[in-house]
Design a protein around this motif. Sequence first.
Motif, short mmCIF file in Angstrom:
data_model
loop_
_atom_site.label_atom_id
_atom_site.label_comp_id
_atom_site.label_asym_id
_atom_site.label_seq_id
_atom_site.Cartn_x
_atom_site.Cartn_y
_atom_site.Cartn_z
N THR A 112 35.57 36.05 29.55
CA THR A 112 35.35 34.63 29.56
C THR A 112 34.97 33.82 30.92
O THR A 112 33.90 33.20 31.03
N GLN A 113 35.72 34.31 31.79
CA GLN A 113 35.47 33.44 33.18
C GLN A 113 34.16 34.17 33.97
O GLN A 113 33.40 33.37 34.29
N ASP A 120 39.83 40.03 28.24
CA ASP A 120 39.33 38.77 27.54
C ASP A 120 39.17 37.51 28.40
O ASP A 120 38.17 37.08 28.39
#
Length: 247
Positions: free
Chosen positions: A142-143, A138
């Motif tokens: 996201t990064q 996750d």
Amino acid sequence: MRRKLAAGNWKMNGTAADLAELEAMKAAAATKQTDVLIGTPATLISRAVATAGDAIAIGGQDCHTNASGAHTGDISASMLADAGASHVITGHSERRVDHGETDAIVAAKSEAGYANDLTAVICIGESLEEREAGQTLDVIGTQLAGSTPAAATGANTVIAYEPVWAIGTGKVPTLEQIAEVHDFMRSQLVERFGEDGNAFRLLYGGSVKPSNANEIFAVSNVDGALVGGASLKASDFNAIITALDEA
Ligand code: PEP
């Protein structure tokens, strides 16, 4: 085919005396197919470029999002390019932690690099708490999405997966953990950028040493390494370059 890349990050280390190490790395790099990059302190870039010639690319370790202005102590991407750099490292976890850099800032810095023909080496990675909480993919998703600009291509961007807990600690994820993240990054890039997602080079970073380089470079979707401590001495870094070249 993606070219392999051995990248070093000298962090806040290095003065003129250390150009001798670069000279010794240049001799090794010149005999290899593998691309070699060293992110030197900004103060050394122009001298490092003169020392390394065509054998080793020289990069900055950070740049400001703006082209110029009242930002005391900061360095713009155009200044890095003017000094002879061809790359800029963005989003290193030490920048994210020490300077509060968000994914949006990292993306803006990478875009500033593109505007000056610099290849961005965008760093992402989970903390130990995030890994232990089962949040690694996750966090990486996201990064990766937030730090990689829409204008990124396989030609102007390299992604470095650097688990924060593995940087400078001697701790390394298992090969299965590295493969899981690198395969995931590849699939995310292909989903977003189509076929060009296969052209981005994916580096692993975090306590890479001559003793573990061979096994890491055999992992799926590992196209090279971003190396901190072991990039300071030619005796170590040349062994890593050789391991990558032979992988
Ligand atoms: C880094 O800082 O990018 C890094 C990977 O450091 P080390 O190799 O020392 O863990």
